[in-house]
Write a protein that holds these residues in place. Structure first.
Motif, PDB file in Angstrom:
ATOM      1  N   UNK A  35      -7.480 -11.649  24.083  1.00 36.50           N
ATOM      2  CA  UNK A  35      -7.194 -10.284  23.648  1.00 36.50           C
ATOM      3  C   UNK A  35      -6.979  -9.432  24.887  1.00 36.50           C
ATOM      4  N   UNK A  36      -5.951  -8.609  24.852  1.00 33.30           N
ATOM      5  CA  UNK A  36      -5.671  -7.740  25.985  1.00 33.30           C
ATOM      6  C   UNK A  36      -4.850  -6.547  25.557  1.00 33.30           C
ATOM      7  N   UNK A  37      -4.318  -5.839  26.531  1.00 30.55           N
ATOM      8  CA  UNK A  37      -3.457  -4.699  26.250  1.00 30.55           C
ATOM      9  C   UNK A  37      -2.439  -4.554  27.352  1.00 30.55           C
ATOM     10  N   UNK A  38      -1.307  -3.959  26.985  1.00 32.61           N
ATOM     11  CA  UNK A  38      -0.251  -3.720  27.954  1.00 32.61           C
ATOM     12  C   UNK A  38      -0.730  -2.696  28.983  1.00 32.61           C
ATOM     13  N   UNK A  39      -0.115  -2.731  30.160  1.00 38.24           N
ATOM     14  CA  UNK A  39      -0.473  -1.799  31.229  1.00 38.24           C
ATOM     15  C   UNK A  39      -0.318  -0.351  30.752  1.00 38.24           C
ATOM     16  N   UNK A  40      -1.242   0.480  31.169  1.00 36.32           N
ATOM     17  CA  UNK A  40      -1.180   1.913  30.863  1.00 36.32           C
ATOM     18  C   UNK A  40      -0.890   2.622  32.180  1.00 36.32           C
ATOM     19  N   UNK A  53      -2.169  -3.189  22.139  1.00 33.10           N
ATOM     20  CA  UNK A  53      -2.974  -4.380  22.359  1.00 33.10           C
ATOM     21  C   UNK A  53      -2.231  -5.615  21.898  1.00 33.10           C
ATOM     22  N   UNK A  54      -2.745  -6.769  22.300  1.00 35.13           N
ATOM     23  CA  UNK A  54      -2.141  -8.023  21.858  1.00 35.13           C
ATOM     24  C   UNK A  54      -3.208  -9.088  21.634  1.00 35.13           C
ATOM     25  N   UNK A  55      -2.840 -10.031  20.799  1.00 33.41           N
ATOM     26  CA  UNK A  55      -3.636 -11.227  20.538  1.00 33.41           C
ATOM     27  C   UNK A  55      -2.769 -12.396  20.969  1.00 33.41           C
ATOM     28  N   UNK A  56      -3.251 -13.186  21.922  1.00 36.08           N
ATOM     29  CA  UNK A  56      -2.475 -14.310  22.437  1.00 36.08           C
ATOM     30  C   UNK A  56      -3.064 -15.624  21.949  1.00 36.08           C
ATOM     31  N   UNK A  69      -3.509  -3.397   8.340  1.00 41.59           N
ATOM     32  CA  UNK A  69      -2.776  -2.524   9.255  1.00 41.59           C
ATOM     33  C   UNK A  69      -3.645  -2.061  10.422  1.00 41.59           C
ATOM     34  N   UNK A  70      -4.953  -2.170  10.265  1.00 35.41           N
ATOM     35  CA  UNK A  70      -5.865  -1.760  11.332  1.00 35.41           C
ATOM     36  C   UNK A  70      -6.361  -2.912  12.175  1.00 35.41           C
ATOM     37  N   UNK A  71      -5.541  -3.932  12.349  1.00 33.15           N
ATOM     38  CA  UNK A  71      -5.944  -5.106  13.126  1.00 33.15           C
ATOM     39  C   UNK A  71      -6.433  -4.729  14.520  1.00 33.15           C
ATOM     40  N   UNK A  72      -5.710  -3.836  15.183  1.00 33.19           N
ATOM     41  CA  UNK A  72      -6.068  -3.425  16.539  1.00 33.19           C
ATOM     42  C   UNK A  72      -6.710  -2.044  16.525  1.00 33.19           C
ATOM     43  N   UNK A 107       2.211 -13.892  22.283  1.00 33.12           N
ATOM     44  CA  UNK A 107       1.380 -12.693  22.185  1.00 33.12           C
ATOM     45  C   UNK A 107       1.840 -11.904  20.967  1.00 33.12           C
ATOM     46  N   UNK A 108       0.900 -11.561  20.098  1.00 34.58           N
ATOM     47  CA  UNK A 108       1.213 -10.831  18.867  1.00 34.58           C
ATOM     48  C   UNK A 108       0.713  -9.398  19.002  1.00 34.58           C
ATOM     49  N   UNK A 109       1.590  -8.441  18.697  1.00 35.92           N
ATOM     50  CA  UNK A 109       1.267  -7.020  18.767  1.00 35.92           C
ATOM     51  C   UNK A 109       1.613  -6.384  17.420  1.00 35.92           C
ATOM     52  N   UNK A 110       0.694  -5.571  16.887  1.00 35.51           N
ATOM     53  CA  UNK A 110       0.981  -4.854  15.645  1.00 35.51           C
ATOM     54  C   UNK A 110       0.001  -3.693  15.535  1.00 35.51           C
ATOM     55  N   UNK A 111       0.462  -2.488  15.864  1.00 36.41           N
ATOM     56  CA  UNK A 111      -0.389  -1.301  15.774  1.00 36.41           C
ATOM     57  C   UNK A 111      -0.390  -0.690  14.376  1.00 36.41           C
TER      58      UNK A 111
END
Length: 163
Positions: A35-40, A53-56, A69-72, A107-111
């Motif tokens: 689990x991580x997140x893109x650079x800010x 965020x992402x799930x790899x 819908x609230x996965x992250x 990597x899966x992303x879904x906000x």
């Protein structure tokens, strides 16, 4: 006598290793995910920024997950360890479900865009300084025909808010 003890110890070790690897195959271990997140970057005081965020899937197999819908979700903390809350008084979220396959290394992303308030993943910070953010992710995964709820968190990641 010594050869017998070595054979017995080898057999016991073999059985332990076999049992451990078999249980990892049946039970979707949290260790197959990162689990991580893109650079800010380039965050300014009182300006909206988005966290993604992402799930790899770190395994060698495609995995199927289901989530809402609230996965992250995200937690932001200032230098004093105080949590920065979303800039909204009302947060809405649709009770919608997703079922997706994540390929090895993907990597899966879904906000949950268009399915929940943007304040779940968009933030405004009124003070300059150094901050930390952590990604939390919740989803369901099949485990021998039963759904298993998995909750994971990323390591905290630092970012700077400038004037």
């Amino acid at each position: 006598m010594i050869k017998l003890n070595i054979k017995v110890m080898t057999l016991i070790l073999f059985l332990i290793l076999t049992a451990c690897s078999a249980s990892n195959e049946k039970d979707p271990s949290n260790s197959i995910f990162q689990v991580g997140l893109d650079e800010i970057e380039n965050v300014r005081v009182n300006e909206t920024f988005q966290i993604v965020g992402y799930l790899k899937n770190s395994s060698k197999k495609t995995v199927e997950i289901s989530h809402g819908s609230g996965m992250f979700s995200y937690e932001i903390y200032n230098e004093d360890g105080e949590r920065i809350l979303p800039n909204a008084t009302v947060l809405l979220e649709n009770a919608i479900g997703y079922q997706v396959e994540i390929r090895p290394g993907e990597e899966y992303r879904n906000n949950g865009q268009d399915q929940r308030s943007k304040e779940y993943y968009e933030f405004v910070i009124p003070q300059p300084g150094n901050y930390k953010v952590k990604t939390n992710v919740e989803f369901m995964m099949d485990n021998d025909g039963k759904q298993k709820k998995i909750s994971l968190s990323s390591e905290s990641k630092e970012f700077k808010v400038q004037e």
